[in-house]
Design an enzyme around this catalytic site. Structure first.
Site, PDB file in Angstrom:
ATOM      1  N   GLU A  82       0.928  -1.259   0.041  1.00 57.43           N
ATOM      2  CA  GLU A  82      -0.031   0.130  -0.064  1.00 57.43           C
ATOM      3  C   GLU A  82       0.884   1.158   0.094  1.00 57.43           C
ATOM      4  O   GLU A  82       0.634   2.260  -0.749  1.00 57.43           O
ATOM      5  CB  GLU A  82      -0.951   0.150   1.218  1.00 57.43           C
ATOM      6  CG  GLU A  82      -1.761   1.333   1.248  1.00 57.43           C
ATOM      7  CD  GLU A  82      -3.127   1.077   0.842  1.00 57.43           C
ATOM      8  OE1 GLU A  82      -3.232   0.299  -0.385  1.00 57.43           O
ATOM      9  OE2 GLU A  82      -4.104   1.876   1.075  1.00 57.43           O
ATOM     10  N   ASP A  83       1.876   1.356   0.823  1.00 56.95           N
ATOM     11  CA  ASP A  83       2.654   2.656   1.127  1.00 56.95           C
ATOM     12  C   ASP A  83       3.654   2.721   0.415  1.00 56.95           C
ATOM     13  O   ASP A  83       4.398   3.730   0.375  1.00 56.95           O
ATOM     14  CB  ASP A  83       2.832   2.611   2.618  1.00 56.95           C
ATOM     15  CG  ASP A  83       1.596   2.484   3.368  1.00 56.95           C
ATOM     16  OD1 ASP A  83       0.630   2.891   2.877  1.00 56.95           O
ATOM     17  OD2 ASP A  83       1.649   2.487   4.566  1.00 56.95           O
TER      18      ASP A  83
END
Ligand code: MN
Length: 731
Positions: A82-83
């Protein structure tokens, strides 16, 4: 709130080594840590700490639950997709499909968003979450993720604190409970409680603290007493006191309406021993020495709770009159009580000792999945539990998401078109394509839970096609598509109506007819003579040249002359009805549609009084069939409600009858006579003798007023000598 420890990588590895011996597994976890540390190296938490602290805590919590190596690794890696802009393929090359799936699952759940309060319902949210996590380990990671997030909630702004605390209490704590992970459940509850109602929280915490010394001493004395009791019984056991967590005290005060003192009187002691037999034996000794409170003995060993919890519970009174709540269980039961589903980590990850063990563990785990999906009652009995499972929620719903993470629930079997209409009618009407999980798919693709659906729309789209009706699942989408198609059909009439109007205007000008005749009110006098009730139908007929201009001129001239002489009621003659109700010249009303072409189906020839149903044709408006007409039975998609106009007597209806009779002279003559006596006009007759040379088959086309009239005709025909059968014919 108790201070919590921040774990280092070394702590993690120590924890892991305590239950995991395989070097490959240890290496995997180390590799996952190093990878995550590298990917997160530029990032900071809200607290200002390096980001890696967070996944490291999550991984360690999982290790403390004795989760399997893949689960711990996925916990360490849970935020990288996600990051950190990590490419899924690279990630899979590095860690394999299994860990990728776990991390992807956690990421997906993290993206769940709800449009508003109405959409967000705790129970619903919980179900969606479970449904989306195809693997129970994803939930486990998510719980540990949430635990660390609430432990560090002080770095969030107050409003967000409350929101997260509420969600944690309503969604995550119950899941932890269902999974039997009481440690995590208790802490999630206490922290959330503190943020949601700080006043109450500190009040109870203060009360507990006040009595702590005294209570600890009472428990210590009781433990010594039990120790002595069991000393010479040759049983291995450990015994300890335990404290209730604050939220459960608060809950009991609230639910059972009890004072703080009444709840705290229950001092709790746990005895852990080797096997179930020991448990019962210990119980026997305890009941022999202390007075048991009637009705408080619970045997969860013989009858485990729905989350696999097993233990003996009893409450006894000691010589000083103090009540103790005592739990007796084996080490294994204790592990399951504390770590719940995580105690079964060998599922998919470890080696099983036998096929039997594998089967048993897998059964338990699949049961866990079901358990967490059912409703909230604290004490579900087995009966209710099994019934709830059978009405399994997931059989009837799928949950899919928009690219922005909005969750849409749809019935099983739904397609991107159903999804589109659920978003908005306009979106549905302008959809031209769809991708599911990034892949372009046909619009009739059946969606699965967790699919991310993205729609391609175009302002220039021609709109829904009739084919869509063949595969859409929701009534909502079906209705929207139908009404669009009908509207389109009506719009296609508009240019013809306009043409009719300008043709008539030109003709009137050319013939110098008074312009007042162009007013709809005036024209009604003319078109009613064509059995038309609607201005638009009239103009449509003119535009289509179904009614000739010269015939209209004839009627106008006649009327104009007749009106030269004044009439008494001339003011009221042309007043239109206030409430506009569309009636076709056939005396049939179509639900919700003002003006549309209607015709009767030739196959079943309905007459007023018959039960009827409309069928939306391609370009020919609505065809009206009898409800039981076999030709219409498979056409569910294009059916629309129609009804007979009451008191409508202007039109006559043609039906076809089928008459079987033994052949004789004058049979046809008799039939025709009966028809004329019954006032049924005969349009056609066709008679032939069957191969057996004995029987005849006669088909007649007659005109009747309504079903009552038709019934009469049929009854009369049946009375004709040698007639054996009279039926309405459906072709
Ligand atoms: Mn996280």
């Amino acid at each position: 709130m108790a201070k919590f420890e921040v774990y280092s990588f070394e702590d993690l590895m120590n924890e892991v080594r305590s239950y995991m011996k395989n070097e490959n597994n240890l290496a995997l976890i180390e590799k996952a840590y190093l990878y995550a540390a590298d990917k997160h190296k530029e990032q900071k938490r809200k607290s200002g700490e390096p980001y890696i602290i967070h996944p490291l805590q999550v991984g360690t919590y999982l290790a403390k639950l004795h989760a399997g190596p893949s689960t711990v690794a996925a916990g360490l890696l849970h935020d990288v997709l996600e990051d950190c802009d990590v490419d899924p393929d690279d990630f899979t090359d590095e860690f394999g499909e299994e860990i990728y799936k776990l991390v992807e699952g956690v990421t997906k759940i993290g993206n769940l968003k709800f449009k508003d309060e109405k959409e967000y319902q705790a129970a619903n949210h919980r179900k969606i979450l479970i449904a989306m996590a195809s693997d129970i380990r994803v939930i486990l990671i998510k719980l540990c993720d949430r635990l660390h997030n609430v432990r560090t909630l002080q770095y969030q702004p107050p409003e967000k604190q409350k929101k997260i605390a509420k969600e944690t209490l309503e969604v995550y704590a119950p899941i932890a409970h269902r999974l039997g992970i009481s440690e995590i459940k208790n802490e999630l509850e206490d922290i959330s409680f503190m943020y949601l109602d700080p006043e109450k929280y500190h009040e109870i915490a203060g009360l507990v603290e006040n009595k702590k010394a005294q209570r600890d001493e009472q428990v210590r004395q009781m433990i010594i007493s039990i120790d002595e009791l069991l000393a010479d019984k040759h049983i291995n056991f450990r015994i300890f006191g335990r404290s209730k967590h604050l939220y459960s005290i608060y809950n009991k005060m609230l639910k059972k309406n009890k004072r703080f003192d009444e709840i705290l009187d229950l001092l709790a002691i746990r005895i852990v021993t080797e096997n179930a037999l020991d448990c019962y034996e210990i119980l026997g000794y305890i009941h022999a020495k202390y007075t048991p409170i009637p009705g408080r003995l619970k045997d969860y060993i013989a009858m485990p709770k729905f989350n696999m919890y097993q233990s003996l519970h009893t409450s006894v009174i000691n010589s000083e009159g103090t009540i103790f709540e005592i739990q007796i269980r084996t080490e294994e039961m204790d592990e399951i009580a504390e770590r719940g589903v995580a105690a079964h980590w060998r599922y998919k990850e470890g080696k099983y000792n036998s096929k039997e063990e594998q089967k048993q563990i897998e059964e338990r785990l699949s049961l866990f999945r079901d358990i967490i999906s059912i409703k909230d009652d604290e004490d579900l009995d087995d009966q209710v539990f099994m019934e709830t499972l059978q009405r399994d929620f997931f059989d009837t719903n799928v949950y899919v998401m928009s690219p922005k993470g909005r969750v849409i629930d749809l019935p099983q079997g739904s397609t991107p078109i159903d999804f589109a209409y659920r978003i908005h009618t306009e979106v549905g009407n302008s959809t031209i394509g769809a991708t599911v999980n990034g892949i372009l798919v046909p619009l009739n693709t059946v969606l699965k839970t967790g699919d991310v659906v993205s729609l391609q729309t175009s302002k220039n789209s021609v709109g829904p096609s009739e084919d869509w009706l063949k595969f859409v699942k929701t009534t909502h989408a079906r209705n929207k598509i139908k009404s669009f198609l009908l509207k389109k059909e009506m719009e296609s009439r508009a240019p013809i109506i306009e043409r009719g109007e300008s043709m008539l205007k030109e003709e009137f000008e050319r013939r110098e007819v008074d312009a007042e005749w162009l007013q709809p009110k005036k024209l009604q006098e003319i078109y009613s003579q064509y059995n038309l009730k609607e201005y638009n139908d009239f103009m449509y007929a003119v535009g289509n040249k179904a009614i000739s201009l010269s015939s209209i001129m004839d009627k106008v001239n006649k009327k104009a002359h007749a009106q030269a002489a004044p009439t008494l009621n001339s003011n009221t003659v042309y007043v239109r009805e206030e409430k506009k109700k569309y009636t076709s010249k056939l005396g049939i009303r179509v639900a919700g549609i003002d003006s549309i072409k209607i015709s009767l189906a030739g196959c079943c020839s309905p007459v007023p009084g018959d039960e009827i149903i409309g069928f939306i044709t391609k370009g020919q408006g609505v065809k009206v069939h009898r409800k039981d007409c076999p030709n219409i039975q498979k056409e569910g998609n294009r059916i629309i409600d129609v009804e007979w106009e009451e008191d409508y007597h202007d039109t006559k209806y043609e039906v076809t009858l089928y008459i079987e009779a033994t052949d004789r002279t004058f049979l046809i003559t008799d039939i025709v006579t009966v028809l004329s006596q019954s006032k049924a006009q005969l349009n056609a007759i066709n008679s032939s003798v069957k191969e057996d040379k004995v029987n005849t088959v006669t088909t007649i086309k007659i005109v009747v007023d309504n079903s009552e009239h038709l019934k009469n005709v049929i009854a009369n025909l049946r009375k004709v000598q040698s007639v054996t059968k009279v039926e309405r014919k459906i072709v």
